[in-house]
Design a protein around this motif. Structure first.
Motif, PDB file in Angstrom:
ATOM      1  N   GLU A  44       0.850  -1.190   0.000  1.00 56.43           N
ATOM      2  CA  GLU A  44       0.000   0.000   0.000  1.00 56.43           C
ATOM      3  C   GLU A  44       0.881   1.235   0.000  1.00 56.43           C
ATOM      4  O   GLU A  44       2.097   1.160   0.176  1.00 56.43           O
ATOM      5  CB  GLU A  44      -0.928  -0.007   1.224  1.00 56.43           C
ATOM      6  N   GLY A  45       0.246   2.374  -0.212  1.00 58.86           N
ATOM      7  CA  GLY A  45       0.998   3.632  -0.202  1.00 58.86           C
ATOM      8  C   GLY A  45       1.085   4.250  -1.586  1.00 58.86           C
ATOM      9  O   GLY A  45       0.324   3.945  -2.502  1.00 58.86           O
ATOM     10  N   THR A  46       2.081   5.129  -1.754  1.00 60.83           N
ATOM     11  CA  THR A  46       2.201   5.930  -2.971  1.00 60.83           C
ATOM     12  C   THR A  46       2.517   5.092  -4.197  1.00 60.83           C
ATOM     13  O   THR A  46       1.989   5.346  -5.291  1.00 60.83           O
ATOM     14  CB  THR A  46       3.290   7.000  -2.786  1.00 60.83           C
ATOM     15  N   PRO A  85       1.795   1.846  -5.170  1.00 59.83           N
ATOM     16  CA  PRO A  85       0.629   1.232  -5.822  1.00 59.83           C
ATOM     17  C   PRO A  85      -0.314   2.263  -6.425  1.00 59.83           C
ATOM     18  O   PRO A  85      -0.843   2.068  -7.532  1.00 59.83           O
ATOM     19  CB  PRO A  85      -0.041   0.458  -4.681  1.00 59.83           C
ATOM     20  N   GLU A  86      -0.518   3.371  -5.717  1.00 59.41           N
ATOM     21  CA  GLU A  86      -1.422   4.402  -6.218  1.00 59.41           C
ATOM     22  C   GLU A  86      -0.894   5.001  -7.517  1.00 59.41           C
ATOM     23  O   GLU A  86      -1.646   5.214  -8.478  1.00 59.41           O
ATOM     24  CB  GLU A  86      -1.591   5.501  -5.167  1.00 59.41           C
ATOM     25  N   LEU A  87       0.409   5.277  -7.566  1.00 59.42           N
ATOM     26  CA  LEU A  87       0.988   5.871  -8.767  1.00 59.42           C
ATOM     27  C   LEU A  87       0.934   4.909  -9.947  1.00 59.42           C
ATOM     28  O   LEU A  87       0.653   5.317 -11.079  1.00 59.42           O
ATOM     29  CB  LEU A  87       2.436   6.286  -8.504  1.00 59.42           C
ATOM     30  N   ALA A  88       1.221   3.630  -9.704  1.00 60.96           N
ATOM     31  CA  ALA A  88       1.167   2.647 -10.786  1.00 60.96           C
ATOM     32  C   ALA A  88      -0.217   2.642 -11.423  1.00 60.96           C
ATOM     33  O   ALA A  88      -0.352   2.626 -12.661  1.00 60.96           O
ATOM     34  CB  ALA A  88       1.532   1.267 -10.263  1.00 60.96           C
ATOM     35  N   ARG A  89      -1.236   2.674 -10.595  1.00 67.07           N
ATOM     36  CA  ARG A  89      -2.613   2.666 -11.125  1.00 67.07           C
ATOM     37  C   ARG A  89      -2.934   3.979 -11.834  1.00 67.07           C
ATOM     38  O   ARG A  89      -3.617   3.982 -12.866  1.00 67.07           O
ATOM     39  CB  ARG A  89      -3.595   2.389  -9.986  1.00 67.07           C
ATOM     40  N   GLN A 121      20.786  15.591   3.013  1.00 70.88           N
ATOM     41  CA  GLN A 121      19.562  14.900   3.427  1.00 70.88           C
ATOM     42  C   GLN A 121      18.920  14.143   2.263  1.00 70.88           C
ATOM     43  O   GLN A 121      18.190  13.171   2.471  1.00 70.88           O
ATOM     44  CB  GLN A 121      18.559  15.900   4.002  1.00 70.88           C
ATOM     45  N   ALA A 122      19.200  14.585   1.050  1.00 73.12           N
ATOM     46  CA  ALA A 122      18.644  13.910  -0.125  1.00 73.12           C
ATOM     47  C   ALA A 122      19.245  12.526  -0.313  1.00 73.12           C
ATOM     48  O   ALA A 122      18.677  11.690  -1.029  1.00 73.12           O
ATOM     49  CB  ALA A 122      18.891  14.755  -1.371  1.00 73.12           C
ATOM     50  N   LEU A 123      20.382  12.272   0.324  1.00 72.07           N
ATOM     51  CA  LEU A 123      21.044  10.976   0.172  1.00 72.07           C
ATOM     52  C   LEU A 123      20.475   9.918   1.110  1.00 72.07           C
ATOM     53  O   LEU A 123      20.736   8.727   0.940  1.00 72.07           O
ATOM     54  CB  LEU A 123      22.545  11.127   0.431  1.00 72.07           C
ATOM     55  N   GLU A 124      19.706  10.352   2.087  1.00 71.79           N
ATOM     56  CA  GLU A 124      19.113   9.401   3.016  1.00 71.79           C
ATOM     57  C   GLU A 124      18.096   8.534   2.288  1.00 71.79           C
ATOM     58  O   GLU A 124      17.344   9.010   1.457  1.00 71.79           O
ATOM     59  CB  GLU A 124      18.417  10.144   4.166  1.00 71.79           C
ATOM     60  N   ARG A 125      18.064   7.262   2.630  1.00 68.42           N
ATOM     61  CA  ARG A 125      17.094   6.343   2.044  1.00 68.42           C
ATOM     62  C   ARG A 125      15.917   6.182   3.001  1.00 68.42           C
ATOM     63  O   ARG A 125      16.108   5.773   4.147  1.00 68.42           O
ATOM     64  CB  ARG A 125      17.721   4.981   1.763  1.00 68.42           C
ATOM     65  N   ARG A 126      14.736   6.498   2.527  1.00 61.58           N
ATOM     66  CA  ARG A 126      13.536   6.344   3.325  1.00 61.58           C
ATOM     67  C   ARG A 126      12.565   5.428   2.585  1.00 61.58           C
ATOM     68  O   ARG A 126      12.495   5.442   1.353  1.00 61.58           O
ATOM     69  CB  ARG A 126      12.888   7.705   3.596  1.00 61.58           C
ATOM     70  N   ASP A 127      11.810   4.665   3.343  1.00 62.49           N
ATOM     71  CA  ASP A 127      10.892   3.701   2.730  1.00 62.49           C
ATOM     72  C   ASP A 127       9.881   4.374   1.819  1.00 62.49           C
ATOM     73  O   ASP A 127       9.410   3.774   0.847  1.00 62.49           O
ATOM     74  CB  ASP A 127      10.165   2.899   3.811  1.00 62.49           C
TER      75      ASP A 127
END
Length: 360
Positions: free
Chosen positions: A208-210, A212-216, A333-339
């Motif tokens: 769930e989240g962004t 799946p929504e974007l793919a659709r 901060q752009a290099l940080e990996r976030r889920d």
């Protein structure tokens, strides 16, 4: 002026520092950078695992995913101050191979090519950047900062061009495409597949989240289960593997429709072994007449195709792909990996903030 500076081969030496403003040659554009995208290649350079500094020094200006605005342009260049542009990344070998000579320098055979922000040429991570008109591509002004997606889109534009060429020589058109991975490359691959009128299926781990929504929103069906389950109901004529995860690569190659085409776009970690029956996989690829190829980078033609594809896309959907923007002063901060990250962007100028507000 400010620039993001790294020392290739020496992790920990990155900094936001002052460098001399560029002197524009008479035949060059001068471009003010608005935004810079961050990807795995940038992280590899910062980790000291990749990258080459320009000859004669040990530091490199980072950045190859860019969008900027022309401030100066020579007469007859086809560009004018105010144009929104992106810069092509790769340059032909100074002693060009046959591919480089005909404009397909993304296919350089002798390895002497150079790349902005990666290999022997400063990148676009500076406030002002000189750019040769022949390596600049206009983007639709309506895209604004979303033009920063042009470089990753060029990667999948090249992949689809290769797929189209192969399928054109086949006995039937493609109908169904499978995209593995719903990161920026996977989602943009799905966008171009949907624009071709294909039945597109995206497989990723997120339930769930962004993503799946974007793919659709892009016109694709989204799946979070095993690839084999997807392929039982939708045998893919085309596969674009965008994760680089070895087990996903193998699983994707095992579920192709007869005479299918598979493009490998993901970079895999080295040193990881899988227990794979290579003989069985080879026999399936051979006996089913599959075509499997790898693809990376793009030339001017692919950047132009990417710009056209983005101009035709839903800007609200594209805007949701940029899940995080940081100001230049906080660029690390752009290099940080976030889920929750899909594409992270560094904003360079006050105008970038104005454009982003206008998009909202």
């Amino acid at each position: 002026m400010l620039a993001i500076v790294v020392t290739p081969g020496s992790p920990g030496g990155e900094r936001l520092g002052r460098v001399e403003e560029p002197e524009r040659a008479g035949d060059q554009l001068l471009v003010r950078t608005l935004a810079l995208g961050v990807c795995g290649t940038d992280r590899e350079i910062l980790d000291g695992r990749y990258g080459w500094a320009p000859p004669g020094r040990d530091w490199l200006v980072l950045g190859h995913e860019s969008v900027g605005r022309v401030t100066e342009a020579p007469s007859g260049s086809g560009f004018a101050p105010g144009d929104l542009v992106v810069g092509v990344v790769r340059r032909p070998d100074p002693e060009p191979c046959m591919c480089c000579m005909q404009g397909d320098f993304d296919m350089c055979r002798n390895g002497g090519y150079r790349e902005r922000g990666i290999k022997e040429l400063d990148g676009y991570g500076a406030q002002l950047v000189p750019l040769e008109p022949e390596f600049a591509v206009k983007v639709d002004p309506a895209l604004g900062l979303l033009g920063v997606l042009t470089e990753p889109t060029s990667v999948v534009a090249k992949a689809w061009e290769q797929i189209d060429r192969i399928r054109y020589q086949g006995c039937r058109p493609a109908a169904t495409a499978l995209i593995t991975g719903a990161g920026p490359i996977g989602l943009l691959a799905a966008l171009l597949g949907a624009q071709r009128g294909l039945d597109v299926h995206v497989v990723d781990r997120m339930r769930e989240g962004t993503r799946p929504e974007l793919a659709r929103m892009l016109g694709a069906s989204y799946h979070s289960g095993p690839i084999a389950d997807v392929c039982r109901s939708a045998e893919p004529d085309v596969v674009l593997e965008c994760t680089g995860r070895p087990e996903v690569v193998v699983e994707a190659l095992r579920c192709l429709a007869p005479a299918a085409v598979a493009c490998l776009l993901g970079i895999s970690p080295r040193g990881r072994a899988l227990n794979v029956d290579v003989g069985a996989l080879n026999n399936e690829l051979v006996l089913e007449n599959h075509v499997v190829f790898g693809s990376v980078n793009g030339n001017h033609r692919h950047f132009a195709a990417a710009a056209d594809a983005l101009a035709a896309a839903d800007p609200l959907c594209l805007g949701r792909m940029i899940t995080r923007s940081v100001p230049l002063v906080d660029w690390t901060q752009a290099l940080e990996r976030r889920d929750t990250d899909i594409k992270t962007v560094i904003e360079f100028a006050d105008e970038a903030q104005e454009l982003r507000n206008r998009e909202m």
